[in-house]
Motif scaffolding. Structure first.
Motif, short mmCIF file in Angstrom:
data_model
loop_
_atom_site.label_atom_id
_atom_site.label_comp_id
_atom_site.label_asym_id
_atom_site.label_seq_id
_atom_site.Cartn_x
_atom_site.Cartn_y
_atom_site.Cartn_z
N TRP A 27 102.66 94.90 126.92
CA TRP A 27 102.11 94.99 128.19
C TRP A 27 101.82 96.81 128.51
O TRP A 27 100.83 97.08 128.73
N LYS A 28 103.09 97.19 128.09
CA LYS A 28 102.81 98.88 128.23
C LYS A 28 101.91 99.49 127.45
O LYS A 28 101.51 100.56 127.84
N LYS A 29 101.40 98.81 126.23
CA LYS A 29 100.60 99.47 125.40
C LYS A 29 99.02 99.25 126.18
O LYS A 29 98.17 100.28 125.57
N TRP A 30 98.99 98.48 127.06
CA TRP A 30 97.57 98.21 127.48
C TRP A 30 97.43 99.26 128.66
O TRP A 30 98.17 99.12 129.56
N ASP A 31 96.35 99.65 128.69
CA ASP A 31 96.00 100.55 130.05
C ASP A 31 94.74 99.87 130.66
O ASP A 31 93.75 100.27 130.43
N TYR A 32 94.93 99.04 131.44
CA TYR A 32 93.90 98.03 132.17
C TYR A 32 94.25 98.25 133.72
O TYR A 32 95.34 98.02 134.02
N LEU A 44 103.47 89.48 131.91
CA LEU A 44 104.15 89.10 130.78
C LEU A 44 103.89 87.80 130.09
O LEU A 44 103.71 87.92 129.10
N ASN A 45 103.28 87.13 130.99
CA ASN A 45 102.79 85.62 130.26
C ASN A 45 101.41 86.02 129.47
O ASN A 45 101.38 85.47 128.67
N ALA A 46 100.60 86.85 130.15
CA ALA A 46 99.25 87.20 129.33
C ALA A 46 99.89 87.95 128.14
O ALA A 46 99.24 87.85 126.91
N ALA A 47 100.81 88.79 128.24
CA ALA A 47 101.29 89.75 126.78
C ALA A 47 101.92 88.50 125.92
O ALA A 47 101.55 88.61 124.52
N LYS A 48 102.69 87.63 126.44
CA LYS A 48 103.29 86.60 125.43
C LYS A 48 102.26 85.85 124.82
O LYS A 48 102.25 85.42 123.40
N LEU A 49 101.19 85.38 125.64
CA LEU A 49 100.03 84.34 125.07
C LEU A 49 99.36 85.30 123.87
O LEU A 49 99.08 84.98 122.96
#
Length: 75
Positions: A27-32, A44-49
């Protein structure tokens, strides 16, 4: 075009097995920008998926992936 169908239930099980720490690192890699009501658990759920889906890719020729939560709704 080849459409391959796989179990959403199995993908969910793979996603659930991913640690919060691994998901947090992704998630920390994403800049949204996100809505203020978007909780850390949602992120976290989005990143896990995402991590689980990425783990399904076994070729450079895959150009897209998607999910349909209604696939297994009758079970």
């Amino acid at each position: 075009v080849l459409v391959e169908r796989r179990s959403l239930k199995t993908l969910g099980e793979k996603s659930a097995a991913i640690s919060d720490d691994d998901a947090r690192a992704e998630w920390k890699k994403w800049d949204y920008p996100v809505h203020p009501g978007f909780t850390e658990r949602m992120a976290l759920n989005a990143a896990k998926l995402y991590i689980a889906l990425r783990g399904e890719v076994d070729s450079d020729t895959i150009l897209g992936m998607g999910t349909n939560c209604l696939n297994e709704s009758r079970s």
